[in-house]
Write an enzyme that holds these catalytic residues in place. Sequence first.
Site, PDB file in Angstrom:
ATOM      1  N   GLU A  25      51.104  14.588  59.742  1.00 58.18           N
ATOM      2  CA  GLU A  25      50.884  15.482  58.721  1.00 58.18           C
ATOM      3  C   GLU A  25      49.896  16.537  59.499  1.00 58.18           C
ATOM      4  OE1 GLU A  25      48.951  13.173  55.683  1.00 58.18           O
ATOM      5  OE2 GLU A  25      50.945  13.010  54.611  1.00 58.18           O
ATOM      6  N   LYS A  26      49.519  17.587  58.803  1.00 62.70           N
ATOM      7  CA  LYS A  26      48.688  18.576  59.086  1.00 62.70           C
ATOM      8  C   LYS A  26      47.480  17.853  58.817  1.00 62.70           C
ATOM      9  CE  LYS A  26      47.247  22.477  59.929  1.00 62.70           C
ATOM     10  NZ  LYS A  26      47.192  22.747  61.298  1.00 62.70           N
ATOM     11  N   VAL A  43      40.779  -1.426  43.263  1.00 58.61           N
ATOM     12  CA  VAL A  43      39.301  -1.852  43.450  1.00 58.61           C
ATOM     13  C   VAL A  43      38.399  -0.731  42.388  1.00 58.61           C
ATOM     14  CG1 VAL A  43      37.278  -1.967  44.867  1.00 58.61           C
ATOM     15  CG2 VAL A  43      39.456  -2.493  45.652  1.00 58.61           C
ATOM     16  N   HIS A 101      39.357  13.550  48.484  1.00 58.24           N
ATOM     17  CA  HIS A 101      40.305  12.571  47.935  1.00 58.24           C
ATOM     18  C   HIS A 101      40.120  12.491  46.327  1.00 58.24           C
ATOM     19  CE1 HIS A 101      42.356   8.527  48.433  1.00 58.24           C
ATOM     20  NE2 HIS A 101      42.091   8.606  46.924  1.00 58.24           N
ATOM     21  N   LYS A 152      55.700   4.870  53.182  1.00 57.88           N
ATOM     22  CA  LYS A 152      55.045   6.287  52.921  1.00 57.88           C
ATOM     23  C   LYS A 152      55.855   7.334  53.326  1.00 57.88           C
ATOM     24  CE  LYS A 152      50.428   4.748  53.383  1.00 57.88           C
ATOM     25  NZ  LYS A 152      48.953   5.186  54.206  1.00 57.88           N
ATOM     26  N   ARG A 167      49.990  -0.681  42.287  1.00 60.06           N
ATOM     27  CA  ARG A 167      49.015  -1.948  41.754  1.00 60.06           C
ATOM     28  C   ARG A 167      47.807  -1.475  41.007  1.00 60.06           C
ATOM     29  NH1 ARG A 167      44.982  -0.898  45.604  1.00 60.06           N
ATOM     30  NH2 ARG A 167      45.709   0.020  47.435  1.00 60.06           N
ATOM     31  N   ASN A 169      49.895   3.960  45.050  1.00 62.22           N
ATOM     32  CA  ASN A 169      49.482   2.653  45.150  1.00 62.22           C
ATOM     33  C   ASN A 169      50.241   1.997  43.913  1.00 62.22           C
ATOM     34  OD1 ASN A 169      48.205   2.591  47.534  1.00 62.22           O
ATOM     35  ND2 ASN A 169      46.325   3.585  46.304  1.00 62.22           N
TER      36      ASN A 169
HETATM   37  P1  ADP Z   1      45.660   4.234  53.469  1.00 63.79           P
HETATM   38  O1  ADP Z   1      46.781   3.771  52.553  1.00 63.79           O
HETATM   39  O2  ADP Z   1      45.614   3.396  54.828  1.00 63.79           O
HETATM   40  O3  ADP Z   1      44.604   4.272  52.618  1.00 63.79           O
HETATM   41  P2  ADP Z   1      46.075   6.853  52.968  1.00 63.79           P
HETATM   42  O4  ADP Z   1      47.338   7.673  53.145  1.00 63.79           O
HETATM   43  O5  ADP Z   1      45.836   6.764  51.613  1.00 63.79           O
HETATM   44  O6  ADP Z   1      45.994   5.666  53.750  1.00 63.79           O
HETATM   45  O7  ADP Z   1      44.665   7.767  53.636  1.00 63.79           O
HETATM   46  C1  ADP Z   1      43.557   6.988  53.542  1.00 63.79           C
HETATM   47  C2  ADP Z   1      42.490   8.349  53.835  1.00 63.79           C
HETATM   48  O8  ADP Z   1      42.900   9.014  55.139  1.00 63.79           O
HETATM   49  C3  ADP Z   1      42.489   9.278  52.942  1.00 63.79           C
HETATM   50  O9  ADP Z   1      41.762   9.087  51.522  1.00 63.79           O
HETATM   51  C4  ADP Z   1      41.878  10.630  53.464  1.00 63.79           C
HETATM   52  O10 ADP Z   1      40.570  10.303  53.691  1.00 63.79           O
HETATM   53  C5  ADP Z   1      42.255  10.384  55.081  1.00 63.79           C
HETATM   54  N1  ADP Z   1      43.761  11.336  55.215  1.00 63.79           N
HETATM   55  C6  ADP Z   1      44.895  10.857  54.916  1.00 63.79           C
HETATM   56  N2  ADP Z   1      45.760  11.998  55.198  1.00 63.79           N
HETATM   57  C7  ADP Z   1      44.914  12.994  55.677  1.00 63.79           C
HETATM   58  C8  ADP Z   1      45.116  14.397  56.226  1.00 63.79           C
HETATM   59  N3  ADP Z   1      46.463  14.967  56.419  1.00 63.79           N
HETATM   60  N4  ADP Z   1      44.135  15.066  56.749  1.00 63.79           N
HETATM   61  C9  ADP Z   1      42.985  14.437  56.651  1.00 63.79           C
HETATM   62  N5  ADP Z   1      42.621  13.157  56.061  1.00 63.79           N
HETATM   63  C10 ADP Z   1      43.579  12.534  55.734  1.00 63.79           C
END
Ligand code: ADP
Length: 454
Positions: free
Chosen positions: A200-201, A294, A208, A116, A291, A289
Amino acid sequence: MFKKVLIANRGEIALRIHRACQEMGIQTVAVHSTADANAMAVRLADESVCIGPPQSRDSYLNIHAILSAATLTGADAIHPGYGFLSENAQFARMVEEHGFTFIGPKAEHIDLMGDKVSAKQTAAKLGLPVIPGSPGAVEDEVSGKKMAEEMGFPVLLKAASGGGGRGMKVVTKSEEFVEQYRTARSEAKANFGDDTVYMEKYLSTPRHIEVQIFGDKHGNAIHLGERDCSSQRRHQKVIEEAPSPALDDAARQKIGTLAADMVRNMGYVGAGTIEFLWEKGEFFFMEMNTRIQVEHPVTEMLTGIDLIAEQIRVAAGEPLRYQGDNIRFRGHAMEVRINAEDPETFIPSPGEIKMFHAAGGMGVRFDSAVYGGYKIPPYYDSMVGKLIVHGKDREECMARMKRAIRETVVDGVKTTLPLHLWILEQPEFISGDYNIHWLEKKLAEKAAAAAEKK
Ligand code: ADP
């Protein structure tokens, strides 16, 4: 075109891939563990091969057994589905080295996006806005803490190799940083075999929003619109819908174009999803992603495009059939994930499905591999199916989803269907005004109210 495709997965996605192959006149090989001998995909596939005992690492993650099955059955190509080996670059490489086609992107792109940190750096380089945070990995607690203080709390620590919503730690103040950083690293190591962590902040009210993209071997790249997956519990998606109730056409166009441009510039081949957080009118790249996902049927219902068939065609070297004017978005689509879990405690509920009846009627699709008498094995994830509906607008879509949920019968195990019905009746969901933290807060309130009554 391929004559025979081996499906390296199980459950509803294995059946989904089988269905696409059948319609294309392609033979299928289902591979399965001993626990899945009676699976629907195994029953329906032209051939099946048992690849090992129930535990995933000995069967669905057993690369050598899968390649042997492909050799034995004379398959031309392997579809990895989602989860398991779908984002394993080593597997993609080995599939090709053994003379089969991997139905997915190039191994180098899986590698690039699988980490990532490098994914974020690549996206930034290609001109996408990213979530503010550490420029790369957070190397040690001293520099990390300093960076967090400069950025301002709360911050989020994320595992570079994380996935499935796991491996994240929110840090709300300076004093907590060191402890959380250490926990994040050791959990990342234990879960993903890599203790690299980045920062990250932490956004407090984001949605999302992800864009479905597609590239082919001829340099074409398209987007098929967005899906809003802001209805989440423990960072995992619960309901997905499209179009997003939060975006106007200009924002939709902007993010779609940015995503397609990124894919074109990368020379990416196949289906993929670029995930963003959206807050106060701004998009921030989160991850890609590499791929099928779901929730892909949401896009299929909206566009009428069979994404799995398109994956197979693109892997076989054909150009994308959908570009520009022949991509049309109609109405509204929504998907609920049905898990065999207690709808209040979320404790898994494996066991035998005594009676099963799938909802039907106009605009309703039920993607599932279960049937009456099917025993849900305890070894895998708890998703038993997906109910997807389409309507002319969001209102019709929600009404249809509610009636489809009421029609569905899954007897013998507990499922999350009542939870979905409850979500669909909440005013914030009805108005479309919800963010990624909403559902969890709402569930906590519900649990507190129930406890008070007792
Ligand atoms: P994964 O690959 O485990 O799904 P992601 O990076 O896609 O991880 O993040 C999954 C979820 O976590 C996001 O859909 C969001 O809800 C939350 N998230 C990720 N990054 C942040 C962020 N910087 N601030 C707030 N929520 C976050």
